[in-house]
Design a protein around this motif. Sequence first.
Motif, mmCIF file in Angstrom:
data_model
loop_
_atom_site.group_PDB
_atom_site.id
_atom_site.type_symbol
_atom_site.label_atom_id
_atom_site.label_comp_id
_atom_site.label_asym_id
_atom_site.label_seq_id
_atom_site.Cartn_x
_atom_site.Cartn_y
_atom_site.Cartn_z
ATOM 1 N N ALA A 153 26.850 40.988 18.280
ATOM 2 C CA ALA A 153 27.336 40.261 19.383
ATOM 3 C C ALA A 153 26.654 40.834 20.822
ATOM 4 O O ALA A 153 26.911 40.476 21.822
ATOM 5 N N THR A 154 25.610 41.739 20.459
ATOM 6 C CA THR A 154 25.151 42.602 21.755
ATOM 7 C C THR A 154 24.342 41.363 22.682
ATOM 8 O O THR A 154 23.482 40.455 22.063
ATOM 9 N N LEU A 155 24.568 41.345 23.930
ATOM 10 C CA LEU A 155 23.826 40.531 24.911
ATOM 11 C C LEU A 155 22.304 40.761 24.940
ATOM 12 O O LEU A 155 21.840 41.938 24.879
ATOM 13 N N LYS A 156 21.558 39.589 24.868
ATOM 14 C CA LYS A 156 20.087 39.783 24.627
ATOM 15 C C LYS A 156 19.235 39.785 25.787
ATOM 16 O O LYS A 156 18.211 39.975 26.033
ATOM 17 N N GLN A 193 35.684 45.613 26.935
ATOM 18 C CA GLN A 193 35.134 44.715 25.892
ATOM 19 C C GLN A 193 34.637 45.860 24.866
ATOM 20 O O GLN A 193 33.567 46.573 25.083
ATOM 21 N N TRP A 194 34.785 45.452 23.672
ATOM 22 C CA TRP A 194 34.406 46.191 22.547
ATOM 23 C C TRP A 194 33.714 45.158 21.580
ATOM 24 O O TRP A 194 34.567 44.450 20.879
ATOM 25 N N LYS A 195 32.259 44.957 21.716
ATOM 26 C CA LYS A 195 31.858 44.104 20.732
ATOM 27 C C LYS A 195 31.379 44.666 19.308
ATOM 28 O O LYS A 195 30.835 45.957 19.430
ATOM 29 N N ALA A 196 31.191 43.769 18.509
ATOM 30 C CA ALA A 196 30.570 44.093 17.118
ATOM 31 C C ALA A 196 29.066 44.255 17.519
ATOM 32 O O ALA A 196 28.667 43.599 18.620
ATOM 33 N N GLU A 197 28.189 45.114 16.844
ATOM 34 C CA GLU A 197 27.127 45.198 17.235
ATOM 35 C C GLU A 197 26.047 43.895 17.393
ATOM 36 O O GLU A 197 25.407 43.618 18.232
ATOM 37 N N ILE A 235 41.406 38.147 26.432
ATOM 38 C CA ILE A 235 41.185 37.039 27.463
ATOM 39 C C ILE A 235 39.854 36.282 27.326
ATOM 40 O O ILE A 235 39.739 35.257 27.943
ATOM 41 N N THR A 236 38.958 36.836 26.804
ATOM 42 C CA THR A 236 37.670 36.151 26.289
ATOM 43 C C THR A 236 37.423 36.932 24.935
ATOM 44 O O THR A 236 38.057 37.881 24.399
ATOM 45 N N LYS A 237 36.339 36.652 24.444
ATOM 46 C CA LYS A 237 35.978 37.353 23.015
ATOM 47 C C LYS A 237 35.728 39.006 23.290
ATOM 48 O O LYS A 237 35.043 39.327 24.044
ATOM 49 N N ASP A 238 36.531 39.497 22.540
ATOM 50 C CA ASP A 238 36.446 40.852 22.260
ATOM 51 C C ASP A 238 36.896 41.678 23.519
ATOM 52 O O ASP A 238 36.480 42.907 23.763
ATOM 53 N N MET A 239 37.465 41.014 24.415
ATOM 54 C CA MET A 239 37.959 41.628 25.816
ATOM 55 C C MET A 239 39.484 41.444 26.015
ATOM 56 O O MET A 239 39.950 40.645 25.858
ATOM 57 N N ASP A 240 39.791 42.928 26.439
ATOM 58 C CA ASP A 240 41.279 42.833 26.555
ATOM 59 C C ASP A 240 41.564 43.572 28.009
ATOM 60 O O ASP A 240 40.634 44.116 28.528
ATOM 61 N N THR A 241 42.497 43.094 28.674
ATOM 62 C CA THR A 241 42.923 43.612 30.165
ATOM 63 C C THR A 241 44.351 44.399 29.855
ATOM 64 O O THR A 241 45.029 43.731 29.348
ATOM 65 N N TYR A 242 44.366 45.253 30.737
ATOM 66 C CA TYR A 242 45.376 46.188 30.755
ATOM 67 C C TYR A 242 45.566 46.981 31.926
ATOM 68 O O TYR A 242 44.901 47.232 32.479
ATOM 69 N N THR A 243 46.768 47.259 32.412
ATOM 70 C CA THR A 243 46.960 47.741 33.774
ATOM 71 C C THR A 243 47.748 49.139 33.365
ATOM 72 O O THR A 243 48.608 49.195 32.235
ATOM 73 N N TYR A 244 47.528 50.130 34.379
ATOM 74 C CA TYR A 244 48.133 51.233 34.243
ATOM 75 C C TYR A 244 48.884 51.381 35.717
ATOM 76 O O TYR A 244 48.510 50.959 36.735
#
Length: 508
Positions: free
Chosen positions: A497-500, A491-495, A139-148
Motif C-alpha cells: 500500500a506504499t504511496l507511489k 499509520q502502519w501500512k502493508a508494503e 480513523i482511515t485505512k491503517d491509521m490510528d489516533t491516540y492521546t497521552y
Amino acid sequence: HLHFIRKQNDIRHSTTKLFIDGKFVESKSPEWLDIHNPATNEVIGRVPKATHEEMLAAVDSCSRVYHTWSETSILARQQIFLRYQQLIKDNIKELAKLITLEQGKTLADAEGDVFRGLQVVEHTCSITSLMLGETLPSITKDMDTYTYRMPIGVCAGITPFNFPAMIPLWMFPMGMVCGNTYLLKPSERVPGCALMLAKLLQDAGAPDGTLNIIHGQHNAVNFICDHPAIKAISFVGSNQAGEYIYERGSKNGKRVQSNMGAKNHGVVMPDANKENTLNQLVGAAFGAAGQRCMALSTAILVGEARNWLPELVERANGLRVNAGDQPGADVGPLISPQAKERVNSLIQSGVDEGAKVLLDGRNVKVKGYENGNFVGPTIVSNVTPDMKCYKEEIFGPVLVVLEADSLDDAIKIVNKNPYGNGTAIFTTNGAAARKYTHEVDVGQIGVNVPIPVPLPMFSFTGSRASFRGDTNFYGKQGIQFYTQIKTVTSQWKAEDATLKSPAVTMPT
Ligand code: NAD
C-alpha cells in the motif's frame, strides 16, 4: 518531626527552614517575619523571606529533577503516594497540633483540615485510571489516533493561612503524581505544616527536588509569576492577591487556577427541618471562627422562617470560645490582631448603617487567653444588600441575616452578589430545592448540606468572583490542569500500500 522545621531549643528565636533539593536548610535572608500563636499572640517562631538565590536554587532543583521524575513509571509514583497517605494518617494528631499552634483552630477542626487534604492524596492513588488517554482505531485505512496525558513541567502553589494542610494537599500531590515537580510557597503565617507534610513525603520515598518549599510574601509571589521554568500556578487566597497572580502569571504564558474569596448564602425556607437547619447554620457560620472560604456567613430567612431568629441566637450563644487546644472549644481565635480589628469594624459598620446586633462577640473575654485574637459568635440582623457588612467578606465568626418574602426574592439576592463560591438551601420541598439548584448562579450548592465542599473525585467548582481560570482544583479537572495532551496519529501500512507519488493535497 518538628526539629526538621525549626530549632526547638529557644522557640522565640526558632527559625523556619526552607526545603531545597531534599534538605531542610536555614535561610541566609536578612528579612524575617514573626509567627504568632493566635490564642496568645506570643511569638512562636520566625519565617524568612527567602533570598533571590534561595528561590533560584529551589526552582533549579525542580527543573533538574523534572526529567527523571516525569519519566519515572506511573506505578512507582503511585506507590509513593500510597505510602504517603498512610504516613499522613499515622501523623494526623501531630499535624493537627501544629495547625492549632500556628493557625488557632480547634484540635478537632485541625484534624478535619488534615483529613480533607488526605482524601486528595488518597485520590491521587487512582492516577493509573485518572491519567488514561483516549484511542480511536482506524480513523482511515491503517491509521490510528491516540492521546497521552503528559506532565507540563515545574508547577507552583501559593496557599492561604486558613487551611495549612488541606490546601497544600490540594496542590502538590495532584501536580506531582502526574509527573510534574513542584515549588510550594505556603502562607507565611502558618508555614510549619507544609514543612511537616514535605518531611512525610520524603519519608514516603519522593526523590530529592521533586518538591521544594520557599517562604516569603510579595517577592516570592512575583518570582513564581515571572520565572520562565514555572509552567503553572495554583493559587488559593484573597481576591486582592488572586486576581493579581492570575493576571501576572497568565501574561507570562502560564496556566493559572485561582480560588478566591466568598460570601456564601444559606437560604432557609419555612418548611425546613428547624432543629437540623439551625444547628447546621450555626456550625457552618461559626466553625473555624468563620475563617473558611465556604463558611455560611449570610443567612436569608424566607417568609415565616424569620421567626426563628431568637432560637438561632440562643444556639450561637451556646458555643464555647476558647484556645483551640482547650477541651470543649468550639470557636478559636482569629489569625491576627489586625484580622480581629477588621472583623470588629465590619460589625460596627453594620450598626452604623442601621443593622441590629442580636449577639455581640466583640468584647468576649477568654480566661487565661486575654491577649488572644478572640471574637465571639456574632449575629447581625436587618441587613440589606447595600451594607458594607454584606458586601465584604468578613472572614470571622459573624452571621449576617437578611430576609426575603419568597424563594424567587432570595435567588435574586444571591445572584446579584458577585461571589459564586458556595450556597445552601434548607427545605423539605424537593421542587424548591430543584428550582434553587437550577436558578442560582453559584458553583457549589448544598441541599440541606451547609458546607458543600466536594470530595476529590469531583472538583472544587467555585464560580464568578470566587474563581479565575479554566480548570478547577482536584478531581478530573485537577488532572487536566496539571497535564497536557499529546495526540499521536500513526499509520502502519502493508508494503503493497506504499504511496507511489507525493500527496500534496490536504488529507481527507
Ligand atoms: P491572602 O491572599 O492574604 O494570602 C494568600 C497567599 O497570597 C499567601 O501565600 C500570601 O503570602 C500571598 N499574598 C497575600 N497578599 C498578596 C499580595 N497583595 N500580592 C501577592 N501575594 C500576596 O489570603 P489569606 O488571608 O491567607 O486567606 C484568606 C482568603 O483566602 C479569604 O479571602 C478566603 O475566602 C480565601 N480562601 C479561598 C478558598 C477557595 O478555595 N476559594 C479557600 C481558602 C481560602
